[in-house]
Design an enzyme around this catalytic site. Structure first.
Site, PDB file in Angstrom:
ATOM      1  N   TYR A 120       6.606  -9.902   3.088  1.00 28.63           N
ATOM      2  CA  TYR A 120       5.818  -9.302   4.163  1.00 28.63           C
ATOM      3  C   TYR A 120       4.367  -9.796   4.107  1.00 28.63           C
ATOM      4  O   TYR A 120       3.841 -10.291   5.107  1.00 28.63           O
ATOM      5  CB  TYR A 120       5.877  -7.777   4.021  1.00 28.63           C
ATOM      6  CG  TYR A 120       5.241  -7.022   5.163  1.00 28.63           C
ATOM      7  CD1 TYR A 120       5.847  -6.985   6.426  1.00 28.63           C
ATOM      8  CD2 TYR A 120       4.043  -6.330   4.986  1.00 28.63           C
ATOM      9  CE1 TYR A 120       5.258  -6.281   7.474  1.00 28.63           C
ATOM     10  CE2 TYR A 120       3.462  -5.629   6.035  1.00 28.63           C
ATOM     11  CZ  TYR A 120       4.077  -5.600   7.271  1.00 28.63           C
ATOM     12  OH  TYR A 120       3.499  -4.908   8.309  1.00 28.63           O
ATOM     13  N   GLU A 130       2.882 -12.391   2.483  1.00 31.85           N
ATOM     14  CA  GLU A 130       2.702 -13.835   2.709  1.00 31.85           C
ATOM     15  C   GLU A 130       3.238 -14.240   4.084  1.00 31.85           C
ATOM     16  O   GLU A 130       2.706 -15.152   4.711  1.00 31.85           O
ATOM     17  CB  GLU A 130       3.381 -14.655   1.609  1.00 31.85           C
ATOM     18  CG  GLU A 130       2.799 -14.430   0.218  1.00 31.85           C
ATOM     19  CD  GLU A 130       1.395 -15.003   0.024  1.00 31.85           C
ATOM     20  OE1 GLU A 130       0.720 -15.366   1.002  1.00 31.85           O
ATOM     21  OE2 GLU A 130       0.960 -15.074  -1.149  1.00 31.85           O
ATOM     22  N   ARG A 136       8.429   5.673   4.544  1.00 33.97           N
ATOM     23  CA  ARG A 136       6.961   5.697   4.449  1.00 33.97           C
ATOM     24  C   ARG A 136       6.518   7.040   3.908  1.00 33.97           C
ATOM     25  O   ARG A 136       7.217   8.055   4.078  1.00 33.97           O
ATOM     26  CB  ARG A 136       6.298   5.509   5.833  1.00 33.97           C
ATOM     27  CG  ARG A 136       6.780   4.368   6.664  1.00 33.97           C
ATOM     28  CD  ARG A 136       6.757   3.067   5.942  1.00 33.97           C
ATOM     29  NE  ARG A 136       5.413   2.621   5.627  1.00 33.97           N
ATOM     30  CZ  ARG A 136       4.743   1.706   6.322  1.00 33.97           C
ATOM     31  NH1 ARG A 136       5.302   1.124   7.359  1.00 33.97           N
ATOM     32  NH2 ARG A 136       3.543   1.339   5.979  1.00 33.97           N
ATOM     33  N   VAL A 137       5.325   7.069   3.316  1.00 34.29           N
ATOM     34  CA  VAL A 137       4.943   8.301   2.633  1.00 34.29           C
ATOM     35  C   VAL A 137       4.764   9.468   3.604  1.00 34.29           C
ATOM     36  O   VAL A 137       5.205  10.584   3.311  1.00 34.29           O
ATOM     37  CB  VAL A 137       3.699   8.076   1.732  1.00 34.29           C
ATOM     38  CG1 VAL A 137       2.430   7.840   2.541  1.00 34.29           C
ATOM     39  CG2 VAL A 137       3.530   9.217   0.780  1.00 34.29           C
ATOM     40  N   SER A 146       6.123  10.053   6.647  1.00 34.87           N
ATOM     41  CA  SER A 146       7.411  10.535   7.175  1.00 34.87           C
ATOM     42  C   SER A 146       8.245  11.166   6.061  1.00 34.87           C
ATOM     43  O   SER A 146       8.865  12.218   6.249  1.00 34.87           O
ATOM     44  CB  SER A 146       8.163   9.404   7.877  1.00 34.87           C
ATOM     45  OG  SER A 146       8.161   8.238   7.086  1.00 34.87           O
ATOM     46  N   THR A 196      -4.678   5.538  -3.228  1.00 30.36           N
ATOM     47  CA  THR A 196      -5.226   5.990  -1.945  1.00 30.36           C
ATOM     48  C   THR A 196      -4.707   5.140  -0.786  1.00 30.36           C
ATOM     49  O   THR A 196      -4.346   3.967  -0.951  1.00 30.36           O
ATOM     50  CB  THR A 196      -6.773   5.919  -1.931  1.00 30.36           C
ATOM     51  OG1 THR A 196      -7.181   4.536  -1.955  1.00 30.36           O
ATOM     52  CG2 THR A 196      -7.375   6.663  -3.104  1.00 30.36           C
ATOM     53  N   ARG A 197      -4.675   5.789   0.367  1.00 30.27           N
ATOM     54  CA  ARG A 197      -4.415   5.095   1.618  1.00 30.27           C
ATOM     55  C   ARG A 197      -5.325   5.713   2.676  1.00 30.27           C
ATOM     56  O   ARG A 197      -5.789   6.839   2.543  1.00 30.27           O
ATOM     57  CB  ARG A 197      -2.953   5.267   2.067  1.00 30.27           C
ATOM     58  CG  ARG A 197      -1.902   4.587   1.184  1.00 30.27           C
ATOM     59  CD  ARG A 197      -1.989   3.070   1.243  1.00 30.27           C
ATOM     60  NE  ARG A 197      -0.898   2.417   0.546  1.00 30.27           N
ATOM     61  CZ  ARG A 197      -0.892   2.120  -0.756  1.00 30.27           C
ATOM     62  NH1 ARG A 197      -1.929   2.443  -1.527  1.00 30.27           N
ATOM     63  NH2 ARG A 197       0.138   1.495  -1.299  1.00 30.27           N
TER      64      ARG A 197
HETATM   65  N1  UDP Z   1       4.854   6.765  -1.550  1.00 32.93           N
HETATM   66  C1  UDP Z   1       5.084   7.967  -2.234  1.00 32.93           C
HETATM   67  N2  UDP Z   1       6.187   8.697  -1.906  1.00 32.93           N
HETATM   68  C2  UDP Z   1       7.081   8.313  -0.937  1.00 32.93           C
HETATM   69  C3  UDP Z   1       6.835   7.097  -0.241  1.00 32.93           C
HETATM   70  C4  UDP Z   1       5.716   6.343  -0.574  1.00 32.93           C
HETATM   71  O1  UDP Z   1       4.298   8.366  -3.102  1.00 32.93           O
HETATM   72  O2  UDP Z   1       8.053   9.054  -0.707  1.00 32.93           O
HETATM   73  C5  UDP Z   1       3.643   5.991  -1.880  1.00 32.93           C
HETATM   74  C6  UDP Z   1       3.835   4.484  -2.041  1.00 32.93           C
HETATM   75  O3  UDP Z   1       4.175   4.169  -3.366  1.00 32.93           O
HETATM   76  C7  UDP Z   1       2.455   3.980  -1.665  1.00 32.93           C
HETATM   77  C8  UDP Z   1       1.948   4.976  -0.628  1.00 32.93           C
HETATM   78  O4  UDP Z   1       2.750   6.149  -0.809  1.00 32.93           O
HETATM   79  O5  UDP Z   1       1.575   4.028  -2.772  1.00 32.93           O
HETATM   80  C9  UDP Z   1       2.104   4.484   0.798  1.00 32.93           C
HETATM   81  O6  UDP Z   1       3.422   4.018   0.960  1.00 32.93           O
HETATM   82  P1  UDP Z   1       3.990   3.550   2.365  1.00 32.93           P
HETATM   83  O7  UDP Z   1       5.337   2.993   2.133  1.00 32.93           O
HETATM   84  O8  UDP Z   1       3.853   4.654   3.353  1.00 32.93           O
HETATM   85  O9  UDP Z   1       2.972   2.411   2.835  1.00 32.93           O
HETATM   86  P2  UDP Z   1       2.369   1.105   2.109  1.00 32.93           P
HETATM   87  O10 UDP Z   1       2.829   1.050   0.674  1.00 32.93           O
HETATM   88  O11 UDP Z   1       2.874  -0.031   2.910  1.00 32.93           O
HETATM   89  O12 UDP Z   1       0.903   1.319   2.207  1.00 32.93           O
END
Ligand code: UDP
Length: 319
Positions: free
Chosen positions: A150, A152, A191-192, A194, A215-216
């Protein structure tokens, strides 16, 4: 002569794509929605089916696409975007979608003289050594890791876009999208946001990966779509890349606790291993978006989560 624009949206039945199609139809455009429905769902565009300004084409952009009517704009959004979907068995397919998909859509844009928008990603920054991330930061991506298909793939797509701009004069618009959430997210996406909402609504344990302290920065979908439309409207020659995201930074645990407090009830948080190459922090510097698009997110995380919870309540009841 009609001023109505014909706009092609790849990934049109996905989370962002379907929200974008609805917005473009509301704005009066003709929309051609293209998707292979790998992660997208037709029901996301159910409200548009039957609208004379809307048509759906089942197509995988890994293959070239011919369109019989004149296209003014292309939004290239097609790609599995959730680690659950792009890793494992879909990794090669994901690179193909990023790279061959970009190539095919750029050829289409060239043929039609259309402006083409690329949905790039904050993943191009990898595990960032600079925080927050400005567009000038070149990133820290593991090219052989499990996220590389994804990361690259999207980096190569950006490079293709800029070569089509320089060599072929194609009018390009590149944005780098940070984590986004809202209605039409796929509950099975992994995704975290959802996951946590669906787990809390179903009374299941809440899964946090690692210590939950990563963090996000979460952007509500309506804010993001507004940035897309503004980016597309910028003068020819303004290419980006432009970061589009919400600079509000939260730990995953903070976000999960907000969701739990909103949904109520007793929920156990269980900590699972952190996936490999999972970035520890991420936050956009949106100075450029503010300056060039006059844009910044308006929806606070708490308000956006309320709307998203309401959406998932209806979704889960329908099953
Ligand atoms: N994550 C989590 N629990 C979940 C799904 C994801 O803690 O049930 C974490 C994941 O490891 C990441 C963050 O939440 O650190 C965001 O993950 P996501 O898949 O939503 O997006 P991305 O990793 O692409 O930013």
């Amino acid at each position: 002569m009609s001023s109505q624009k014909t706009i092609l949206v790849t990934g049109g039945t996905g989370f962002l794509g379907s929200n974008l199609c609805e917005r473009l139809i509301r704005d009066g455009a003709r929309v051609i929605c293209v998707d292979n429905n790998y992660t997208g769902k037709l029901k996301n565009v159910a409200s548009l089916q039957g609208n004379p300004n809307f048509r759906f084409i089942l197509h995988d952009i890994i293959n070239p696409l011919e369109i019989d009517e004149k296209i003014d704009q292309i939004y290239n959004l097609a790609c599995p975007a959730s680690p659950r979907h792009y890793q494992g068995k879909a990794a090669i397919f994901t690179t193909k979608t990023c790279v061959l998909g970009a190539l095919n859509m750029l050829e289409l844009a060239k043929k039609h003289g259309a402006t083409i928008f690329q949905s790039s990603t904050s993943e191009v920054y990898g595990e960032p050594a600079v925080h927050p991330q400005p567009e000038s930061y070149r990133g820290n991506v593991n090219p052989i890791g499990i996220r590389a298909c994804y990361d690259e793939g999207k980096r190569c797509a950006e490079s293709l876009f800029f070569d089509y701009y320089r060599e072929e004069g194609v009018d390009i618009k590149v944005v780098r999208i940070f984590n986004t959430y809202g209605p039409k997210m796929n509950p099975e996406d992994g995704r975290v946001v959802s996951n946590v909402i669906c787990q809390a609504l179903r009374g299941e344990d809440i899964t946090l990966y690692g210590d939950g302290k990563q963090t996000r920065s979460f952007c509500y979908v309506d804010d993001l779509i507004e940035a897309f439309v503004r980016m597309m409207a910028t003068p020819k020659g303004f290419t980006g890349p432009v970061n589009t995201g919400n600079p509000g930074e939260f730990t995953i645990e903070e976000m999960a606790k907000m969701v739990i407090a909103k949904i109520g009830g007793k929920h156990r948080i269980v900590y699972k291993p952190l996936p490999k190459d999972d970035p520890t922090h991420r936050k956009p510097d949106i100075t450029l978006a503010k300056e060039k698009l006059g844009w910044e997110p308006k929806v606070k995380l708490s308000e956006g989560l309320d709307k998203t919870i309401a959406y998932f309540k209806t979704e889960l009841e329908m099953k």
